[in-house]
Design a protein around this motif. Structure first.
Motif, mmCIF file in Angstrom:
data_model
loop_
_atom_site.group_PDB
_atom_site.id
_atom_site.type_symbol
_atom_site.label_atom_id
_atom_site.label_comp_id
_atom_site.label_asym_id
_atom_site.label_seq_id
_atom_site.Cartn_x
_atom_site.Cartn_y
_atom_site.Cartn_z
ATOM 1 N N ASP A 1 0.169 10.403 7.241
ATOM 2 C CA ASP A 1 0.704 10.929 8.497
ATOM 3 C C ASP A 1 0.466 9.947 9.643
ATOM 4 O O ASP A 1 1.358 9.712 10.475
ATOM 5 C CB ASP A 1 0.057 12.280 8.809
ATOM 6 N N ALA A 2 -0.718 9.337 9.671
ATOM 7 C CA ALA A 2 -1.038 8.376 10.724
ATOM 8 C C ALA A 2 -0.175 7.125 10.617
ATOM 9 O O ALA A 2 0.309 6.602 11.617
ATOM 10 C CB ALA A 2 -2.520 8.015 10.663
ATOM 11 N N VAL A 3 0.035 6.639 9.401
ATOM 12 C CA VAL A 3 0.869 5.460 9.202
ATOM 13 C C VAL A 3 2.299 5.741 9.642
ATOM 14 O O VAL A 3 2.941 4.913 10.309
ATOM 15 C CB VAL A 3 0.840 5.006 7.723
ATOM 16 N N GLN A 4 2.823 6.905 9.305
ATOM 17 C CA GLN A 4 4.201 7.238 9.691
ATOM 18 C C GLN A 4 4.349 7.346 11.200
ATOM 19 O O GLN A 4 5.369 6.927 11.756
ATOM 20 C CB GLN A 4 4.632 8.534 9.009
ATOM 21 N N ARG A 5 3.341 7.885 11.884
ATOM 22 C CA ARG A 5 3.407 7.938 13.346
ATOM 23 C C ARG A 5 3.333 6.536 13.941
ATOM 24 O O ARG A 5 4.028 6.232 14.912
ATOM 25 C CB ARG A 5 2.292 8.833 13.894
ATOM 26 N N PHE A 6 2.514 5.684 13.356
ATOM 27 C CA PHE A 6 2.452 4.297 13.802
ATOM 28 C C PHE A 6 3.800 3.609 13.599
ATOM 29 O O PHE A 6 4.291 2.911 14.488
ATOM 30 C CB PHE A 6 1.355 3.546 13.029
ATOM 31 N N LEU B 1 0.855 -1.193 0.000
ATOM 32 C CA LEU B 1 0.000 0.000 0.000
ATOM 33 C C LEU B 1 0.889 1.239 0.000
ATOM 34 O O LEU B 1 1.715 1.428 0.893
ATOM 35 C CB LEU B 1 -0.912 0.007 1.222
ATOM 36 N N ARG B 2 0.698 2.085 -1.006
ATOM 37 C CA ARG B 2 1.481 3.308 -1.162
ATOM 38 C C ARG B 2 0.580 4.533 -1.083
ATOM 39 O O ARG B 2 -0.586 4.470 -1.483
ATOM 40 C CB ARG B 2 2.194 3.324 -2.520
ATOM 41 N N PRO B 3 1.131 5.670 -0.595
ATOM 42 C CA PRO B 3 0.341 6.900 -0.569
ATOM 43 C C PRO B 3 -0.185 7.260 -1.958
ATOM 44 O O PRO B 3 0.532 7.136 -2.953
ATOM 45 C CB PRO B 3 1.351 7.952 -0.065
ATOM 46 N N THR C 1 9.950 4.904 8.686
ATOM 47 C CA THR C 1 8.794 5.798 8.551
ATOM 48 C C THR C 1 8.650 6.283 7.108
ATOM 49 O O THR C 1 8.724 7.475 6.825
ATOM 50 C CB THR C 1 8.916 6.998 9.508
ATOM 51 N N ASP C 2 8.415 5.330 6.204
ATOM 52 C CA ASP C 2 8.287 5.666 4.788
ATOM 53 C C ASP C 2 6.833 5.715 4.328
ATOM 54 O O ASP C 2 6.555 6.052 3.176
ATOM 55 C CB ASP C 2 9.067 4.661 3.929
ATOM 56 N N GLY C 3 5.884 5.384 5.217
ATOM 57 C CA GLY C 3 4.481 5.413 4.838
ATOM 58 C C GLY C 3 4.034 4.259 3.977
ATOM 59 O O GLY C 3 2.859 4.185 3.600
ATOM 60 N N LEU C 4 4.942 3.340 3.669
ATOM 61 C CA LEU C 4 4.598 2.169 2.859
ATOM 62 C C LEU C 4 4.116 1.046 3.780
ATOM 63 O O LEU C 4 4.786 0.707 4.752
ATOM 64 C CB LEU C 4 5.805 1.700 2.049
ATOM 65 N N VAL C 5 2.962 0.487 3.460
ATOM 66 C CA VAL C 5 2.425 -0.590 4.280
ATOM 67 C C VAL C 5 2.781 -1.917 3.616
ATOM 68 O O VAL C 5 2.065 -2.421 2.743
ATOM 69 C CB VAL C 5 0.906 -0.454 4.472
ATOM 70 N N GLY C 6 3.941 -2.438 4.005
ATOM 71 C CA GLY C 6 4.421 -3.725 3.511
ATOM 72 C C GLY C 6 4.302 -4.784 4.588
ATOM 73 O O GLY C 6 3.600 -4.582 5.589
ATOM 74 N N PRO C 7 5.001 -5.910 4.440
ATOM 75 C CA PRO C 7 4.860 -7.021 5.392
ATOM 76 C C PRO C 7 5.161 -6.653 6.842
ATOM 77 O O PRO C 7 4.423 -7.060 7.744
ATOM 78 C CB PRO C 7 5.856 -8.055 4.860
ATOM 79 N N ALA C 8 6.241 -5.895 7.094
ATOM 80 C CA ALA C 8 6.606 -5.570 8.477
ATOM 81 C C ALA C 8 5.566 -4.667 9.128
ATOM 82 O O ALA C 8 5.142 -4.901 10.276
ATOM 83 C CB ALA C 8 7.981 -4.914 8.519
ATOM 84 N N THR C 9 5.131 -3.630 8.421
ATOM 85 C CA THR C 9 4.116 -2.717 8.972
ATOM 86 C C THR C 9 2.784 -3.435 9.116
ATOM 87 O O THR C 9 2.067 -3.248 10.114
ATOM 88 C CB THR C 9 3.973 -1.480 8.074
#
Length: 224
Positions: A49-54, A10-12, A62-70
């Motif tokens: 912004d919420a993803v990066q804070r998480f 998932l990318r911005p 804190t790249d905002g990319l929702v990959g396997p680790a995130t």
């Protein structure tokens, strides 16, 4: 709460049906305000912004990319986080007596090296730790020499891009130096997947060495 389904990165700015699940999870965790007027399938700036804070709170890039680790961190339940705190409190119980007033502390899970004097943090920097198949052990040796700016092998790609002269000029002014230490310092190599940062924030990391489960089983067996 239902876990976020696996799928593509998932990318911005992109649209994906799982974005609504992502937003729900971040709202529940207090990272994002409820947004009734937002487009449910669009990864917008507020969500970024919420993803990066998480990611920051979970020791992730804190790249905002929702990959396997995130995604793994997002799908970890509150009960699992509580067990994670139990495990790390037990680790702290083991190590508290080994941390002297002047100590080098390696945070293996966080990839950080910290220098403490009189129990106060004086310096901190990134350090390299082993992969899951070549794990860095937990131990307490003594060090008598500290190399700074160690030698580095230039990757072939950089050579092909004609950047070698610039690199050599920089290295000429930053030779590897070995600084002797007047006395041997203890270095504690710890593995914490939960830790309190200097600002008081609780940092929860993924257990990439898969060490927490065995310790948790031992705690449960002992009735702790």
């Amino acid at each position: 709460m239902a876990p976020i389904a696996p799928g593509r990165l998932l990318r911005p700015g992109m649209r994906d049906a799982r974005v609504a699940q992502l937003a729900t999870r971040l709202v529940a965790g207090g990272y994002l305000d409820a947004r009734p007027g937002a487009e449910g399938d669009r990864y917008d700036p507020a969500l970024l912004d919420a993803v990066q804070r998480f990611q920051s709170r979970h020791g992730l890039q804190t790249d905002g990319l929702v990959g396997p680790a995130t995604l793994h961190a997002l799908n970890t339940s509150a009960a699992e986080r509580l067990d994670q705190l139990r495990v790390n409190l037990e680790r702290w119980r083991w190590l508290a007596g080994d941390i002297e007033a002047e100590t080098l502390l390696v945070d293996i899970a966080g990839g950080l090296l910290s220098y403490y004097r009189d129990h106060q943090l004086l310096w901190q920097g990134r350090t390299v730790v082993g992969r899951p198949d070549r794990q860095t052990p937990q131990l307490k040796p003594l060090v008598s020499r500290l190399p700074l700016n160690p030698t580095w092998s230039v990757p072939p790609t950089i050579l092909r891009e004609d950047k070698l002269p610039e690199i050599l000029r920089r290295l000429a002014s930053r030779r590897t130096q070995n600084y002797p230490i007047t006395r041997r310092l203890p270095i504690v190599m710890a593995y914490w997947t939960a830790q309190v940062a200097a600002d008081g924030a609780l940092i929860l990391r993924n257990d990439f060495y898969a060490r927490d489960a065995a310790l948790l089983a031992a705690l449960d067996q002992a009735g702790h």
